[in-house]
Design a protein around this motif. Structure first.
Motif, PDB file in Angstrom:
ATOM      1  N   LYS A  15     -12.724 -40.146 -15.575  1.00  0.00           N
ATOM      2  CA  LYS A  15     -13.350 -39.196 -16.485  1.00  0.00           C
ATOM      3  C   LYS A  15     -12.898 -37.779 -16.135  1.00  0.00           C
ATOM      4  O   LYS A  15     -12.844 -37.415 -14.950  1.00  0.00           O
ATOM      5  N   ARG A  22     -11.754 -25.862 -18.926  1.00  0.00           N
ATOM      6  CA  ARG A  22     -12.827 -25.716 -17.945  1.00  0.00           C
ATOM      7  C   ARG A  22     -12.447 -24.713 -16.852  1.00  0.00           C
ATOM      8  O   ARG A  22     -13.303 -23.949 -16.375  1.00  0.00           O
ATOM      9  N   ASP A  51     -23.003 -27.135 -20.457  1.00  0.00           N
ATOM     10  CA  ASP A  51     -22.837 -28.584 -20.251  1.00  0.00           C
ATOM     11  C   ASP A  51     -21.642 -28.876 -19.346  1.00  0.00           C
ATOM     12  O   ASP A  51     -21.693 -29.780 -18.500  1.00  0.00           O
ATOM     13  N   ALA A  52     -20.539 -28.119 -19.519  1.00  0.00           N
ATOM     14  CA  ALA A  52     -19.352 -28.346 -18.697  1.00  0.00           C
ATOM     15  C   ALA A  52     -19.629 -28.027 -17.235  1.00  0.00           C
ATOM     16  O   ALA A  52     -19.242 -28.784 -16.332  1.00  0.00           O
ATOM     17  N   LYS A  54     -22.610 -27.924 -15.774  1.00  0.00           N
ATOM     18  CA  LYS A  54     -23.576 -28.913 -15.280  1.00  0.00           C
ATOM     19  C   LYS A  54     -22.874 -30.212 -14.912  1.00  0.00           C
ATOM     20  O   LYS A  54     -23.178 -30.823 -13.871  1.00  0.00           O
ATOM     21  N   ASP A  55     -21.918 -30.629 -15.742  1.00  0.00           N
ATOM     22  CA  ASP A  55     -21.179 -31.869 -15.479  1.00  0.00           C
ATOM     23  C   ASP A  55     -20.362 -31.755 -14.201  1.00  0.00           C
ATOM     24  O   ASP A  55     -20.385 -32.655 -13.346  1.00  0.00           O
ATOM     25  N   SER A  58     -22.628 -31.641 -11.055  1.00  0.00           N
ATOM     26  CA  SER A  58     -23.287 -32.907 -10.739  1.00  0.00           C
ATOM     27  C   SER A  58     -22.317 -33.927 -10.157  1.00  0.00           C
ATOM     28  O   SER A  58     -22.728 -34.814  -9.404  1.00  0.00           O
ATOM     29  N   ARG A  59     -21.057 -33.808 -10.492  1.00  0.00           N
ATOM     30  CA  ARG A  59     -20.068 -34.794 -10.038  1.00  0.00           C
ATOM     31  C   ARG A  59     -19.247 -34.330  -8.847  1.00  0.00           C
ATOM     32  O   ARG A  59     -18.472 -35.102  -8.274  1.00  0.00           O
TER      33      ARG A  59
END
Length: 263
Positions: A15, A22, A51-52, A54-55, A58-59
């Protein structure tokens, strides 16, 4: 000639984690100190930016962006140390990728070697000459080693270095290296010189001459791949034929050669 563009994408578990969009957002957040202002600068919506980030946070093993609460129109944000390093790494990979694309359109670029590509398109040193080649022999003596470097054409260069340098640079037969030689270390003759004075004598043809009142810079073509430049006092050229395309020997001692490589 093929004019390629390439988009560098970093993925985890199949992913997308980071891509040009980004990374541009991360740079904009770093510049503006705000996710909302960074989103405007990057040309995306606040929601897409939020959202970008946050993604990615989190990863990632560490957060890339830290922010203070303040709603859509307020609050501050900054890149963490890890976030800054990720941007720097992305820019580094982008430069390497760009060099690879340039090399594809250059028949003389050694695509098998990152060092060769860097020496041709990126490496800058104070030494006038930098010649890419491969070690074909290492001769061990009591106090030093003599390293023989095969260039892309027929020529070979000898470099005298300490055995400690051979070990530190992990030099071995077959390893790619760059030979660095300062212009004033090289002189030119129409005939071979004494091997005692110059154990490197590369025969080529004069491609260009630039003079001033005291010296001359002579560019010697060694092959279709390599050339070498000598900086010579005008007084030393009195008996030398320096016409364009004249045959010439570029001479220098092996102790004047510096070896660079990637360990």
């Amino acid at each position: 000639m093929m004019d390629f563009d390439a988009l560098l994408t970093l993925s985890t578990n199949g992913k997308t984690f980071a891509n040009p969009r980004r990374v541009a957002l991360l740079k904009a957040v770093h510049t503006t100190g705000s996710i909302s202002q960074g989103a405007k600068q990057a040309g995306i919506s606040y929601k897409a930016a939020f959202d970008a980030i946050k993604d990615m946070n989190s990863r990632s093993q560490e957060p890339l962006v830290t922010s203070e609460k303040g709603g859509k129109g307020g609050g501050g944000a900054s890149l963490t140390h890890f976030g800054e390093r990720l941007v720097q790494m992305y820019e580094l990979l982008d430069k390497i990728q760009d060099m690879g694309l340039k090399a594809l359109n250059d028949e003389n670029a050694p695509l098998h070697s990152l060092l060769g590509i860097m020496s041709k398109f990126s490496l800058q040193t104070s030494a006038r000459n930098q010649l890419f080649g491969t070690i074909c022999d290492i001769q061990r003596y009591e106090l030093h080693d003599l390293v023989i470097i095969q260039l892309a054409g027929k020529h070979r260069i000898s470099a005298t270095i300490t055995h400690g340098s051979t070990v530190r640079l992990q030099l071995a037969i077959g390893k790619d290296v760059v030979a660095l030689i300062k212009g004033p270390s090289i002189t030119v003759f129409n005939e071979p010189a004494s091997k005692l004075d110059y154990d490197n004598q590369l025969k080529g043809t004069i491609k260009a001459i630039n003079r001033d009142n005291t010296s001359a810079e002579i560019t010697v073509g060694l092959s279709e791949y390599d050339e070498i430049c000598a900086l010579v006092d005008n007084d030393n050229l009195i008996k030398t034929n320096t016409n364009i395309n004249a045959s010439i020997y570029a001479c220098f001692h092996s102790t004047q050669v510096i070896i660079a490589t990637m360990c």
